[in-house]
Design an enzyme around this catalytic site. Sequence first.
Site, short mmCIF file in Angstrom:
data_model
loop_
_atom_site.label_atom_id
_atom_site.label_comp_id
_atom_site.label_asym_id
_atom_site.label_seq_id
_atom_site.Cartn_x
_atom_site.Cartn_y
_atom_site.Cartn_z
N ARG A 147 0.86 -1.18 0.00
CA ARG A 147 0.00 0.00 0.00
C ARG A 147 0.90 1.23 0.00
NH1 ARG A 147 -3.74 2.41 4.86
NH2 ARG A 147 -1.79 3.55 5.34
N TYR A 159 -2.93 11.77 5.91
CA TYR A 159 -3.16 10.44 6.50
C TYR A 159 -2.14 9.43 5.99
CZ TYR A 159 -4.48 5.71 6.73
OH TYR A 159 -4.39 4.37 6.93
N ASP A 209 -5.19 3.90 0.04
CA ASP A 209 -6.29 4.16 0.97
C ASP A 209 -6.66 5.64 0.92
OD1 ASP A 209 -6.81 3.22 4.51
OD2 ASP A 209 -8.08 4.29 3.06
N HIS A 211 -9.04 6.80 2.57
CA HIS A 211 -9.46 7.02 3.94
C HIS A 211 -10.74 7.84 4.08
CE1 HIS A 211 -8.44 7.04 8.32
NE2 HIS A 211 -7.92 5.90 7.96
N GLU A 235 -9.09 1.94 -1.58
CA GLU A 235 -9.80 1.67 -0.33
C GLU A 235 -10.53 2.90 0.21
OE1 GLU A 235 -8.39 0.83 4.26
OE2 GLU A 235 -7.14 0.09 2.62
N GLU A 261 -13.63 -1.45 6.98
CA GLU A 261 -12.89 -1.50 8.24
C GLU A 261 -13.65 -0.83 9.38
OE1 GLU A 261 -9.71 2.09 8.56
OE2 GLU A 261 -9.29 0.60 6.99
N ARG A 282 -13.52 -5.44 4.09
CA ARG A 282 -12.38 -5.30 5.01
C ARG A 282 -12.75 -5.42 6.49
NH1 ARG A 282 -7.82 -3.60 4.70
NH2 ARG A 282 -7.90 -1.79 6.07
N GLU A 338 -4.17 -7.24 5.53
CA GLU A 338 -3.34 -6.08 5.87
C GLU A 338 -2.38 -6.50 7.00
OE1 GLU A 338 -3.73 -1.38 7.26
OE2 GLU A 338 -5.52 -2.64 7.17
N TRP A 401 -11.78 12.14 8.81
CA TRP A 401 -10.33 11.95 8.97
C TRP A 401 -9.89 10.79 8.15
CZ3 TRP A 401 -7.69 7.81 11.36
CH2 TRP A 401 -6.29 7.98 11.32
C1 CS2 Z 1 -6.31 2.51 8.07
C2 CS2 Z 1 -6.11 2.44 9.54
O1 CS2 Z 1 -4.92 0.64 7.92
C3 CS2 Z 1 -5.86 1.24 7.41
O2 CS2 Z 1 -6.41 0.87 6.38
O3 CS2 Z 1 -7.50 2.90 7.57
O4 CS2 Z 1 -4.79 2.71 9.77
C4 CS2 Z 1 -6.97 3.32 10.37
O5 CS2 Z 1 -6.71 4.65 10.11
C5 CS2 Z 1 -6.77 3.01 11.84
O6 CS2 Z 1 -6.98 1.67 12.07
C6 CS2 Z 1 -7.69 3.85 12.73
O7 CS2 Z 1 -7.57 3.48 14.02
MG MG Z 2 -8.02 1.98 5.76
#
Ligand code: CS2
Ligand code: MG
Length: 401
Positions: A147, A159, A209, A211, A235, A261, A282, A338, A401
């Site tokens: 990634r 991020y 990602d 995000h 993602e 996630e 995910r 991951e 975020w």
């Molecule tokens: C992220 C995470 O790994 C990922 O895909 O989206 O790092 C996420 O930001 C954290 O798990 C938040 O606690």
């Molecule tokens: Mg993520």
Amino acid sequence: MNISGGKVITCSPGRNFVTLKLETDEGVYGLGDATLNGRELAVASYLNDHLLPLLVGRDARRIEDLWQFLYKGAYWRRGPVTMSAIAAVDTALWDIKGKTLNVPVYQLLGGASRDSVMVYGHASGETIDAAVEAAAGYVARGYKAVRAQCSVPGLTDTYGIGRGDRYEPAERGSVSETRWSSERYLNSVAPLFARLRTELGPDVHLLHDAHHRLTPIEAARLGRALEPYHLFWLEDPTPAENQEAFRLIRQHTTIPLATGEVFNAIHDCRQLIQEQLIDYIRTPVSHAGGISHLRKIAALAEVYGVRTGSHGATDLSPVCLAAALHFDLSVHNFGIQEYMPHSDDTDRVFPHRYSFAGGTMHPGDAPGLGVDIDERLAATFPYQRAYLPVSRLVDGTVHDW
Ligand code: CS2
Ligand code: MG
């Protein structure tokens, strides 16, 4: 074999973790991860004050029955706190069953469907050069999938930009606020992947990602811009509360989409899976009701050609990673896992049998999950409240975020 009690262990070897240790009247115990980044103590209380008193004296072998008892019996269903608490109990019960029957959990889940589990690592950099160099480092270490994230020119805190191999967004003490501009970000991503493909070649799997930060049409634009670099997945392109949003993205791009996630139950995934608006789901063991519920999400996904791509950031503990690898090794429609290595202190607090080799992982063949917790060492790393950042647009508007 009845549940005789348990304890909720909070510790902070580099970052906070909440671990359930469920005990039985035959001396066998099981572990479950209950870590919900930035809201850890809410799950610890749910377990300590509500679930543990309920579980004492119940038959530890009845995993599905106890799952339904905790889910339907709560009346107030779903949500990250409830489903993380239920996940910890469920995972611990699978650990106990494996230890009792003297087999690794994946054997209880139908055995191995593959020899090992492909994982992806996190490469990032302040500049495209640095991100490309980091990605090349992962490939050199045998990773088949990487990634890639890069800082956005003109923005300070983008991020996913780690310090060295470490990336821990939660900050101890007070919450930090970051500034975001989707316009600047959208102009910065395609050049990164153009370089990555040029430097790393056509074979390495590349992931990114977003995000949850883009509007549906911005996500469609990003997907189109990245198509030439044939990513493994894009993602969380847009917040998934509005699932129709993915229809709009699908209309404009064929880039594979991954999300889930932040989902906690099959009901959060159903529309996206049934309408085939995503390609990878995910949901992780520790936030989506444990191994038992994740198997049901994967079974639904299999019908629609959707594969698993479980969340595995460092805020999910080694107990969650171990459980995820047992699930990943056995489930038919596995896609990728991951993998963000935990800190050395964390690995010492949670001794484990899973291993990494050549870009893949294996849970090991120890009875149960093959992970433990050193309670004495954990106690030397007391919990410290920490918060994930809050994002604002450059004009100050609160953003995802
Ligand atoms: C992220 C995470 O790994 C990922 O895909 O989206 O790092 C996420 O930001 C954290 O798990 C938040 O606690
Ligand atoms: Mg993520």
